[in-house]
Enzyme design. Structure first.
Site, PDB file in Angstrom:
ATOM      1  N   TRP A 107       0.806  -1.169   0.059  1.00 39.45           N
ATOM      2  CA  TRP A 107      -0.109  -0.051  -0.085  1.00 39.45           C
ATOM      3  C   TRP A 107       0.805   1.227  -0.038  1.00 39.45           C
ATOM      4  O   TRP A 107       0.515   2.221  -0.708  1.00 39.45           O
ATOM      5  CB  TRP A 107      -1.012  -0.212   1.192  1.00 39.45           C
ATOM      6  CG  TRP A 107      -1.867  -1.063   1.176  1.00 39.45           C
ATOM      7  CD1 TRP A 107      -2.269  -2.170   2.028  1.00 39.45           C
ATOM      8  CD2 TRP A 107      -2.911  -1.642   0.142  1.00 39.45           C
ATOM      9  NE1 TRP A 107      -2.998  -3.238   1.645  1.00 39.45           N
ATOM     10  CE2 TRP A 107      -3.421  -2.605   0.477  1.00 39.45           C
ATOM     11  CE3 TRP A 107      -3.124  -0.847  -1.274  1.00 39.45           C
ATOM     12  CZ2 TRP A 107      -4.291  -3.285  -0.315  1.00 39.45           C
ATOM     13  CZ3 TRP A 107      -4.115  -1.489  -2.020  1.00 39.45           C
ATOM     14  CH2 TRP A 107      -4.713  -2.787  -1.725  1.00 39.45           C
ATOM     15  N   ASP A 174      -1.741   6.568   6.518  1.00 43.27           N
ATOM     16  CA  ASP A 174      -2.662   5.759   6.004  1.00 43.27           C
ATOM     17  C   ASP A 174      -3.055   4.717   7.215  1.00 43.27           C
ATOM     18  O   ASP A 174      -2.202   4.036   7.577  1.00 43.27           O
ATOM     19  CB  ASP A 174      -1.971   4.929   4.808  1.00 43.27           C
ATOM     20  CG  ASP A 174      -3.095   3.863   4.432  1.00 43.27           C
ATOM     21  OD1 ASP A 174      -4.245   3.559   5.033  1.00 43.27           O
ATOM     22  OD2 ASP A 174      -2.785   3.151   3.394  1.00 43.27           O
ATOM     23  N   LYS A 198     -11.596  -2.160   6.293  1.00 43.36           N
ATOM     24  CA  LYS A 198     -11.013  -2.911   7.219  1.00 43.36           C
ATOM     25  C   LYS A 198     -11.518  -2.869   8.778  1.00 43.36           C
ATOM     26  O   LYS A 198     -12.005  -3.884   9.368  1.00 43.36           O
ATOM     27  CB  LYS A 198      -9.314  -2.501   7.253  1.00 43.36           C
ATOM     28  CG  LYS A 198      -8.791  -2.302   5.915  1.00 43.36           C
ATOM     29  CD  LYS A 198      -8.855  -3.533   5.315  1.00 43.36           C
ATOM     30  CE  LYS A 198      -8.295  -3.557   3.608  1.00 43.36           C
ATOM     31  NZ  LYS A 198      -7.395  -2.593   3.089  1.00 43.36           N
TER      32      LYS A 198
HETATM   33  C1  LIG Z   1      -6.823  -2.154   2.006  1.00 41.42           C
HETATM   34  C2  LIG Z   1      -5.910  -0.959   2.025  1.00 41.42           C
HETATM   35  C3  LIG Z   1      -5.750   0.257   1.207  1.00 41.42           C
HETATM   36  C4  LIG Z   1      -6.676   0.055  -0.150  1.00 41.42           C
HETATM   37  O1  LIG Z   1      -7.658   0.499   0.177  1.00 41.42           O
HETATM   38  P1  LIG Z   1      -8.944   0.684  -0.983  1.00 41.42           P
HETATM   39  O2  LIG Z   1     -10.046   1.184  -0.308  1.00 41.42           O
HETATM   40  O3  LIG Z   1      -9.068  -0.750  -1.530  1.00 41.42           O
HETATM   41  O4  LIG Z   1      -8.470   1.669  -1.809  1.00 41.42           O
HETATM   42  C5  LIG Z   1      -4.754   1.060   1.412  1.00 41.42           C
HETATM   43  N1  LIG Z   1      -3.865   1.121   2.356  1.00 41.42           N
HETATM   44  C6  LIG Z   1      -3.957   0.251   3.487  1.00 41.42           C
HETATM   45  C7  LIG Z   1      -3.278   0.141   4.661  1.00 41.42           C
HETATM   46  C8  LIG Z   1      -4.819  -0.949   3.250  1.00 41.42           C
HETATM   47  O5  LIG Z   1      -5.134  -1.967   4.079  1.00 41.42           O
END
Ligand SMILES: *Cc1c(COP(=O)(O)O)cnc(C)c1O
Length: 362
Positions: A107, A174, A198
């Site tokens: 990511w 993030d 998540k």
């Molecule tokens: C799943 C995830 C993403 C991507 O998320 P999307 O909503 O599918 O774009 C980005 N960063 C982390 C840490 C993730 O676990």
């Protein structure tokens, strides 16, 4: 409305992940009859009083859980966390400026890729040399960068930052896979974002919380839909927001608050993580894949010492109504995701399966 009884499956899915049963129930009801309007939440205006209240609360509750004041704004946007990989440099990197990134996995790498298209992007630390099995530490943060971007929890590899870099430049994080899982000092961050699916709610909306003083400095002409200031001014209703995911996210945050908030869930999450990591370390048939000090409390990655026993282990956990523990294709083996809504009881079931497996095959 008839209530559905969900069969008891222990859901360790990495994402979209488990949601509290009562949140699913309330969400299902809102699809039929929202707020006693005899209308579905899916068929009313996002500008109706009833929905405006949802949006207001969904924004306010993030600030409440993060304990920040009016110098921060909260948005709910479409496009996933992945769109933020582009929106962040677009909104925070000045024309001719630069940004610093820490590369801790897939990511983070995707975030770096987008930032490089916008401007001068420096990867100041990386754990790619060891397949992202640790968190880089002790790196020097450039004082002249417009911001530093980090990923608090690496969903795929199962590493997590236990502390955050102290820095004089705006810190951007993030937090997609560990938001609201533990106490963080949110005031140390200028921007926190999370794809909801998540640990925060269902797929379809991404939460962005930003400190207002970092915005409006890029010097570039901004496309409206990619401009945080446009979304802030529109109170996340510049265009039609993902109304249902935001509602379910609100219910999930309310569930968290009602049960004791971050202080409560941090303890539960620690118990869950301790239970499974202790078993991985004790059990002669398993091993963890990452540096112990960087182990994630959210995504627990582990492998079999004898991979040929995989079909046997798979049979055992499947018969225990366990779901979603297959590892990411980049890592293989197993990954148990212990998001907020997963009860300790489910972890205990998995631990029992691991013990039983050892008895049979060690
Ligand atoms: C799943 C995830 C993403 C991507 O998320 P999307 O909503 O599918 O774009 C980005 N960063 C982390 C840490 C993730 O676990």
């Amino acid at each position: 409305m008839a209530t559905t009884t969900l069969t008891k499956v222990h859901n360790f899915s990495a994402g979209p992940g488990i949601l509290p049963a009562e949140v699913l129930q309330k969400s299902a009801e809102a699809c039929i009859n929202f707020d006693n309007l005899n209308l579905s939440l899916l068929e009313i205006s996002h500008r109706s009083k009833n929905y405006e209240k949802v949006m207001e609360e969904a924004r306010a509750t993030v600030k409440e859980l993060f304990e920040v004041g009016n110098d921060y704004e909260v948005m709910y946007l479409g496009g996933g966390a992945s769109l933020q990989f582009a929106m962040i440099p677009y909104n925070l990197m000045r024309e001719g400026g630069s940004a610093a990134y820490v590369n801790t996995g897939v990511w983070a790498s995707k975030a770096i890729k987008e930032a490089k298209i916008i401007g001068n992007t420096n990867v100041i630390a990386s754990s790619e040399d060891k397949k992202f099995t640790y968190i880089p530490k002790g790196y020097v943060i450039p004082k002249d960068a417009d911001y530093l971007h980090i990923t608090s929890n690496n969903t795929i590899y199962g590493t997590q930052m236990k502390s955050f870099p102290k820095c004089d430049i705006p810190l951007v994080c993030d937090m997609s896979s560990d938001i609201f899982s533990r106490k963080v000092n949110a005031k140390d961050f200028s921007l926190i974002y999370a794809g909801a699916q998540k640990n925060m709610g269902p797929a379809g909306s991404t939460m962005v919380m930003v400190k207002k003083d970092v915005l409006g400095k890029t010097g570039r002409k901004m496309l409206s839909m990619l401009d945080y200031q446009v979304h802030i001014k529109g109170e996340s209703m510049y265009n039609t927001p993902p109304v249902f995911p935001i509602y379910v996210t609100l219910l999930t945050m309310q569930w968290l608050k009602k049960n004791g908030g971050i202080a409560w869930i941090e303890k539960v999450n620690q118990q869950k993580a301790d239970a499974i990591y202790n078993e991985i370390d004790r059990n002669s048939l398993f091993y963890g894949t990452v540096e112990k000090e960087d182990r994630s409390n959210m995504n627990v990655c582990f492998l079999l010492k004898k991979p040929e026993l995989e079909p046997e282990f798979d049979k055992l956990w499947k018969s225990a109504e366990i779901s979603g523990i297959r590892g990411h294709r980049d890592v293989g083996g197993y990954r148990a995701s212990l998001y907020n809504a997963l009860p300790l009881e489910s972890v205990n079931v998995l631990v029992d399966v691991m013990k039983e497996f050892e008895k049979k095959f060690a």
